[in-house]
Design a protein around this motif. Structure first.
Motif, short mmCIF file in Angstrom:
data_model
loop_
_atom_site.label_atom_id
_atom_site.label_comp_id
_atom_site.label_asym_id
_atom_site.label_seq_id
_atom_site.Cartn_x
_atom_site.Cartn_y
_atom_site.Cartn_z
N ASP A 2 1.72 -3.74 11.64
CA ASP A 2 1.88 -4.80 10.43
C ASP A 2 2.03 -4.06 9.19
OD1 ASP A 2 1.55 -6.71 8.42
OD2 ASP A 2 -0.46 -7.02 8.94
N HIS A 3 3.32 -3.86 8.67
CA HIS A 3 3.71 -3.34 7.21
C HIS A 3 3.13 -3.54 6.22
CE1 HIS A 3 6.90 -1.24 9.75
NE2 HIS A 3 7.26 -2.67 10.16
N LEU A 4 2.82 -4.79 5.85
CA LEU A 4 2.39 -5.43 4.72
C LEU A 4 0.80 -4.76 4.75
CD1 LEU A 4 3.15 -7.29 2.21
CD2 LEU A 4 1.82 -9.13 3.57
N GLN A 5 0.06 -4.71 6.03
CA GLN A 5 -1.25 -4.31 5.82
C GLN A 5 -1.05 -2.87 5.69
OE1 GLN A 5 -3.29 -3.81 9.56
NE2 GLN A 5 -5.22 -4.03 8.54
N ALA A 6 -0.28 -2.25 6.20
CA ALA A 6 -0.02 -0.81 5.91
C ALA A 6 0.13 -0.61 4.53
CB ALA A 6 1.09 -0.05 6.68
N MET A 7 0.91 -1.22 3.97
CA MET A 7 1.28 -1.01 2.29
C MET A 7 -0.11 -1.28 1.56
SD MET A 7 4.76 -3.19 2.00
CE MET A 7 6.30 -2.33 1.43
N ARG A 8 -0.80 -2.21 1.82
CA ARG A 8 -2.01 -2.58 1.18
C ARG A 8 -3.12 -1.26 1.35
NH1 ARG A 8 -2.29 -7.59 -0.73
NH2 ARG A 8 -1.21 -9.13 0.09
N VAL A 9 -3.21 -1.02 2.64
CA VAL A 9 -4.30 0.35 3.07
C VAL A 9 -3.74 1.52 2.21
CG1 VAL A 9 -4.88 1.57 4.64
CG2 VAL A 9 -4.92 -0.57 5.24
N PHE A 10 -2.25 1.78 2.19
CA PHE A 10 -1.72 2.91 1.63
C PHE A 10 -2.21 2.67 0.05
CE2 PHE A 10 1.91 4.82 -0.91
CZ PHE A 10 1.59 5.98 -0.70
#
Length: 112
Positions: A2-10
C-alpha cells in the motif's frame, strides 16, 4: 504494498526521527515499520534513510521523496476532509427575518 500507507509511515519516521517513536504513534510494531520502509526503498530503488545505532538521517533522495510525500498526503487529507464535511450537512448560523407577529405565533413555538 500500500503506497499511501508506506508514505505515511515514511513521513512519520522522518518527523519522529525514530523508528520506535513512529511505530508507537502509528500503533504498529517496530518491526512492521522497519519492513515497510525496507520494502519502500526496494520498490523505489533508492536508499531513503541512513541508519546507525544512534542516528537516523535522510539521504538526498529521501529528502526529495519526503517533500513530495508531505504534499501528496496533505492533498489526500484535504480531499477526504472535504467529503467528510459535506456529509455532516449544512452548519452555521441561520438568520430569519420575519414580522414580529409571525415570529411570535409560528416560529417561536417551533424552535423548541
Amino acid at each position: 504494498m500500500d503506497h499511501l500507507q508506506a508514505m505515511r509511515v515514511f513521513t512519520r519516521v522522518v518527523d519522529a526521527n525514530s523508528f520506535t517513536l513512529a511505530a508507537d504513534s502509528l500503533g504498529m510494531p517496530r518491526a512492521t515499520v522497519s519492513t515497510i520502509i525496507r520494502k519502500l526503498e526496494k520498490h523505489l530503488g533508492a536508499r531513503l534513510l541512513n541508519r546507525s545505532t544512534r542516528r537516523l538521517s535522510l539521504t538526498p533522495d529521501g529528502a526529495s521523496y519526503y517533500e513530495r510525500c508531505t504534499g501528496i498526503l496533505a492533498d489526500v487529507d484535504d480531499a477526504e476532509s472535504s467529503f467528510r464535511d459535506r456529509a455532516r450537512g449544512p452548519r452555521g448560523r441561520l438568520r430569519i427575518d420575519a414580522p414580529p407577529y409571525l415570529a411570535r405565533l409560528v416560529l417561536m413555538p417551533r424552535l423548541c
